[in-house]
Design an enzyme around this catalytic site. Structure first.
Site, short mmCIF file in Angstrom:
data_model
loop_
_atom_site.label_atom_id
_atom_site.label_comp_id
_atom_site.label_asym_id
_atom_site.label_seq_id
_atom_site.Cartn_x
_atom_site.Cartn_y
_atom_site.Cartn_z
N ASP A 187 0.80 -1.22 0.00
CA ASP A 187 0.00 0.00 0.00
C ASP A 187 0.84 1.27 0.00
O ASP A 187 0.29 2.37 -0.18
CB ASP A 187 -0.93 0.00 1.21
CG ASP A 187 -1.99 -1.09 1.11
OD1 ASP A 187 -2.68 -1.14 0.08
OD2 ASP A 187 -2.12 -1.89 2.06
N GLY A 188 2.15 1.16 0.18
CA GLY A 188 3.00 2.35 0.21
C GLY A 188 3.05 3.10 -1.10
O GLY A 188 3.06 4.33 -1.12
#
Length: 489
Positions: A187-188
């Protein structure tokens, strides 16, 4: 020898080529092959016929179809094991006099297979070679690239070279050249892309035009689980090909000297610690969160804070009713046109309705006791990682986020029970869980050191304020209405 019925109406759902009939059903393509039933002479001079074969292909799995110089070719995603698909093709000879009829049928097949989805999507693919277990590039090439190619997507692949590189790429991207940015990462990378688009002078227009999607190559992969309901790269690739543009609420996070955008969650307390303080054991994958949670749970640590919330719905039954009403509302037409028109009037990021963290707390906000805070979690997506449907009542674009608080004085046994009830869906109704639908909140830590997590990224440990912007961002989803999570019951 072909037996196509040349008098067949081009709009019929069935076409026959070379003794093979292909019929479009409601949700599948049915192929009945009679070629094997043709008599063949055997050694005793007798004729023997084999039975016809029948093959059904889900229309969702159909990637493409075309009539070449001599064949009808259909490419589709075929199940390959429990959690994967692989590209397969079927092809049948077509004679010249049949081509017009078959081409018309192919057009209907593609219309049925794609529905409202954009065909041949133009994809900017960002690969994070450092995320998760460092296998994103190989996962993309093996599982996603063949699916995109079969669907005739236009793909531009770029590897990120350092933390924050995706911010720079998104900030400078020609948003008119792509339908979606696909992140091969955890998700970064989506977090960076949203914030890169948010830094542009035409931020609102860019955030509407450019859909964001995630191929799950990291530890949590929350965006993929919410949008597509899978942790499989190949199944996610298929979902991107068939994905529908969906407005997404984004949350402004303001601290003393910064403003960032959040798409997934914000956490303080045990969950933030379990995420950010376990970076040294990333090799464990998603299990590091569970390990970190249990270790901290045994210590019964509390994280005191001041908390004020702009509560919109504060009752669990009312939250359930809101979810049921919103998720079944009539479909609205021209949503993207209206969003783009609004963005054209005010292209920058929306102003903060409630000011920043340095302003006075509005008088109508609810003060929540935080002296014994065990966990604070706010989410605008339902699933944080596999089997963690922590916010079942969240919706992509209702303009609200779910704010969860749990007192740190609950017993260890109760806390473990709560954790175990997350996959079952009973977590929402546990009396120890306080949940509010909110449009904004402010949290001020009492301690000097600790962890605050925004979409899994560490931010300065200081006071922060969050405010929802309804439908500011865009993602690809399967339904274009709700997340792939079981709602509250």
């Amino acid at each position: 020898m072909s037996t196509a019925d040349t008098a067949q109406d081009a709009h019929d759902s069935t076409v026959t080529v070379d003794s093979v009939s292909l019929t479009l059903g409601t949700d599948s393509l049915l192929i009945v092959d009679d070629r094997s039933a043709r008599p063949n002479r055997h050694c005793c001079g007798l004729f023997k016929s084999a039975p016809q074969t029948t093959h059904a292909i889900s229309l969702y799995n159909v990637l493409g179809a075309e009539v070449t110089a001599s064949n009808l070719v259909i490419a589709y995603a075929q199940p390959a094991g429990k959690d994967d698909v692989a590209v397969a093709t079927v092809q049948y000879p077509v004679v010249e006099k049949e081509k017009k009829l078959v081409e018309a049928w192919v057009g209907k097949l593609i219309d049925s297979a794609y529905g409202k989805a954009i065909r041949g999507k133009r994809l900017k693919v960002l690969v994070n070679p450092f995320g998760g277990k460092g296998t994103a590039a190989s996962l993309y090439q093996r599982y996603a690239a063949p699916v995109f190619a079969a669907a005739k997507c236009q793909v531009d692949v770029q590897s990120t070279e350092h933390r924050g590189h995706a911010i720079d790429i998104a900030e400078k991207l020609d948003v008119d050249a792509y339908d979606a940015i696909v992140c091969c990462s955890g998700d970064g990378l989506p977090y960076e892309v949203f914030n890169g688009l948010g830094k542009r002078p035409d931020a609102r227009t860019a955030l509407v035009k450019t859909a964001i999607a995630l191929l799950p190559c990291g530890s949590g992969n929350g965006m993929t689980w919410n949008a597509f309901g899978t942790g499989s790269v190949s199944i996610a690739a298929l979902a991107i090909v068939k994905g529908l543009r969906t407005p997404l609420d984004l949350v402004s996070i303001s601290q003393k000297n910064s403003r960032t955008l959040s798409f997934l969650s914000q956490s303080f307390g045990i969950v933030a610690e379990s995420d950010l303080a376990t970076e040294n054991i990333r090799w464990m994958g998603a299990q590091r969160f569970t390990y970190g949670f249990l270790v901290r749970l045994m210590r019964q640590t509390i994280w005191p804070c001041d908390l004020a919330v702009k509560v919109e719905i504060g009752d669990k039954e009312a939250i359930k009713e809101h979810y049921a009403t919103w998720s079944t509302r009539p479909e609205e037409s021209d949503v993207d046109i209206k969003r783009l028109e609004a963005a054209a009037q005010s292209p920058e990021l929306p102003e903060l309705k409630y000011g920043s963290v340095t302003d006075d707390v509005p008088s109508d906000w609810q003060v929540v006791p935080g002296e014994t805070m065990g966990n604070f979690y706010a989410g605008n997506m339902a699933i944080m990682s596999k089997d963690t449907n922590m916010f079942p009542a969240t919706l992509p674009d209702d303009g609200l986020m779910d704010v969860v608080t749990i007192d740190g004085r609950v017993s260890r046994g109760t806390a473990i029970t709560m954790m175990n009830e997350i996959p079952s869906g009973r977590f929402f109704d546990m009396p120890e869980l306080n949940i509010r639908k909110a449009s904004a909140y402010r949290l001020v830590p009492h301690q000097k050191e600790g962890y605050i997590s925004i979409d899994g990224e560490r931010v300065p440990f200081e006071a922060f304020q969050a405010e929802v912007h309804q439908g500011l961002g865009t993602i690809l989803t399967k339904s274009d209405r709700i997340y792939e999570a079981e709602g509250p019951r």
